[in-house]
Enzyme design. Structure first.
Site, short mmCIF file in Angstrom:
data_model
loop_
_atom_site.label_atom_id
_atom_site.label_comp_id
_atom_site.label_asym_id
_atom_site.label_seq_id
_atom_site.Cartn_x
_atom_site.Cartn_y
_atom_site.Cartn_z
N HIS A 1 0.80 -1.23 0.00
CA HIS A 1 0.00 0.00 0.00
C HIS A 1 0.84 1.28 0.00
O HIS A 1 0.31 2.36 -0.07
CB HIS A 1 -0.94 0.02 1.21
CG HIS A 1 -0.21 0.22 2.51
ND1 HIS A 1 0.48 -0.79 3.14
CD2 HIS A 1 -0.03 1.31 3.28
CE1 HIS A 1 1.03 -0.32 4.24
NE2 HIS A 1 0.75 0.94 4.35
C1 UD1 Z 1 -1.54 5.25 6.61
C2 UD1 Z 1 -0.14 5.60 7.10
C3 UD1 Z 1 0.81 4.46 6.79
C4 UD1 Z 1 0.28 3.15 7.32
C5 UD1 Z 1 -1.12 2.91 6.77
C6 UD1 Z 1 -1.72 1.65 7.32
C7 UD1 Z 1 0.40 7.99 6.98
C8 UD1 Z 1 1.22 8.99 6.25
N1 UD1 Z 1 0.37 6.76 6.41
O1 UD1 Z 1 -1.48 5.13 5.19
O2 UD1 Z 1 2.05 4.73 7.41
O3 UD1 Z 1 1.14 2.10 6.90
O4 UD1 Z 1 -1.94 4.02 7.18
O5 UD1 Z 1 -2.97 1.39 6.76
O6 UD1 Z 1 -0.14 8.30 8.01
N2 UD1 Z 1 -8.86 5.35 3.09
C9 UD1 Z 1 -10.07 4.68 3.12
N3 UD1 Z 1 -10.62 4.42 4.34
C10 UD1 Z 1 -10.05 4.81 5.51
C11 UD1 Z 1 -8.84 5.51 5.46
C12 UD1 Z 1 -8.25 5.76 4.24
O7 UD1 Z 1 -10.61 4.31 2.09
O8 UD1 Z 1 -10.63 4.53 6.58
C13 UD1 Z 1 -8.24 5.62 1.77
C14 UD1 Z 1 -8.57 7.00 1.26
O9 UD1 Z 1 -8.65 6.93 -0.14
C15 UD1 Z 1 -7.34 7.79 1.65
C16 UD1 Z 1 -6.26 6.77 1.48
O10 UD1 Z 1 -6.83 5.54 1.89
O11 UD1 Z 1 -7.15 8.94 0.87
C17 UD1 Z 1 -5.02 7.07 2.29
O12 UD1 Z 1 -5.32 7.15 3.69
P1 UD1 Z 1 -4.26 7.79 4.70
O13 UD1 Z 1 -4.73 7.67 6.09
O14 UD1 Z 1 -3.90 9.15 4.24
O15 UD1 Z 1 -2.96 6.91 4.49
P2 UD1 Z 1 -2.78 5.33 4.33
O16 UD1 Z 1 -2.36 5.05 2.94
O17 UD1 Z 1 -3.94 4.60 4.89
#
Ligand code: UD1
Length: 358
Positions: A204
């Site tokens: 991811h």
């Molecule tokens: C975050 C952490 C990463 C960790 C990962 C575990 C940061 C910079 N990154 O990455 O270190 O390894 O979590 O999962 O904090 N989204 C959903 N549902 C949710 C949350 C997110 O669909 O409940 C999708 C959205 O499209 C969002 C994308 O995931 O824009 C990214 O979410 P974000 O929390 O920014 O970072 P992760 O890639 O989840």
């Protein structure tokens, strides 16, 4: 005693690290105040973990949601400042390296509230990783550094962190793994390991998922590996559309799934012959489970999983992935436990917090 401590969590990997600390504090009769920023909000990335890890309901849920790094961090800072002004904690405890970790630390530091960082001092030395920026900022502003492995002590020393602020306590993520392994029934474990062999994939990270050329090569590599051993891939929502575009769903021996709850994922991982990942925590969990782990990154902030454990860094190139997978499948499973990865890290952290706050 300990009333003044506020724990901040926000994203999936935080929950496994906070759960044993919170449990140990509650078992010791301490009051625990917990804030969930809402960085992760989907049932499968958040609620299911709270339930399975028996975390108490958060006292506050900030609902910051998703966005670019700047926008998400701005929302985190605004919401956390209001929250900390309202709650007036004597100390904030943060976990890991996600945006919520860094934002809570910065907010608390600006309000002159001391911060304790659980999992301090890990460094990949690659500042193109958002987590590395979060780690450096969080450690620079924290007053108490709980470290999971010895190399973190040297990393913090190199950045001028006061050695008196560092406590080597072991790895609370492994406390959580041990707890889940203990509740899996014997048949769960044997079913998983006595059936046909399979590998598990999780990918991811932006450095893998955001670049279409790299993603295509990774999918090609997964295709090669899945001809040797069938693969199961619970896909993080952030990468799903891009993986579909790159043809992942056309691989006949690769089974894509929704993100899994922790118990199901541990069961899957424990029974696997091989894991391919870019996660941080999975590098640690596979070391303790003795499952060969191929980390599809150029660096790791967890080198102890390579020097002690089952982890190796593998070039993100299809032939290299296939060669590494074949090699790993020929190896014996050898579970190892780096120092203090013994299931008692949460207890150690809780004792130190209770003494410091007492
Ligand atoms: C975050 C952490 C990463 C960790 C990962 C575990 C940061 C910079 N990154 O990455 O270190 O390894 O979590 O999962 O904090 N989204 C959903 N549902 C949710 C949350 C997110 O669909 O409940 C999708 C959205 O499209 C969002 C994308 O995931 O824009 C990214 O979410 P974000 O929390 O920014 O970072 P992760 O890639 O989840």
């Amino acid at each position: 005693m300990g009333d003044g401590t506020l724990h901040v969590v926000g994203a999936r990997p935080n929950f496994m690290k906070a759960a044993p600390v919170v449990r140990a504090l509650l078992d010791g009769g301490e009051r625990v105040r917990l804030v969930h920023t809402g960085q992760h909000y989907d049932n499968l990335l958040s609620d299911v973990f709270f339930r399975e890890l028996e975390m108490p309901e958060p006292d506050a849920y900030l609902g910051v949601g998703s966005g670019s790094h700047g926008r998400q961090t701005a929302r985190l800072l605004t919401a956390l400042e209001d929250c900390l002004l309202e709650e007036q904690p004597d100390r904030v405890v943060v976990y890991g390296d996600v945006n919520s970790t860094m934002a809570a630390t910065l907010t608390a530091a600006k309000l002159n509230i001391p911060v304790a960082h659980v999992e301090a001092g890990l460094r990949s030395f690659d500042r193109t990783m958002p987590e590395e920026v979060n780690r450096v900022v969080t450690d620079a502003l924290s007053d108490l550094h709980f470290v999971t492995s010895p190399e973190a002590i040297a990393n913090l020393a190199r950045e001028g962190i006061d050695p008196d602020s560092i406590q080597f306590v072991g790895n609370p993520m492994i406390d959580t793994l041990d707890r889940v392994m203990a509740i899996l029934t014997e048949s769960d474990k044997t079913d998983a390991s006595s059936g046909a062999p399979y590998g598990v994939v999780t990918l991811h990270r932006p450095s893998n998922v955001d670049d279409p050329g790299r993603l295509e090569e990774l999918v090609r590599g997964l295709g090669y590996v899945s001809e040797v051993i069938p693969l199961v891939f619970p896909v993080h929502p952030r990468g799903r559309a891009r993986f579909d575009d790159a043809g992942l769903s056309r691989l006949p021996n690769l089974d894509t799934r929704q993100p899994m709850g922790f118990i199901d994922f541990v069961r899957l991982m424990a029974g696997a012959s091989l894991v391919l990942t870019d996660s941080g925590g999975i590098q640690e969990e596979t070391t303790v489970l003795g499952v060969p782990c191929l980390t599809l990154r150029t660096t790791t902030e967890r080198p102890i999983t390579v020097s002690w454990g089952t982890n190796r860094l593998v070039e993100r190139e299809a032939d290299a992935m296939l060669a590494a997978a074949k090699l790993a499948l020929d190896e014996d499973r050898t579970p190892t436990r780096p120092p203090l990865w013994d299931g008692s890290a949460g207890q150690r952290i809780a004792s130190i917090l209770a003494t410091e706050d007492g």
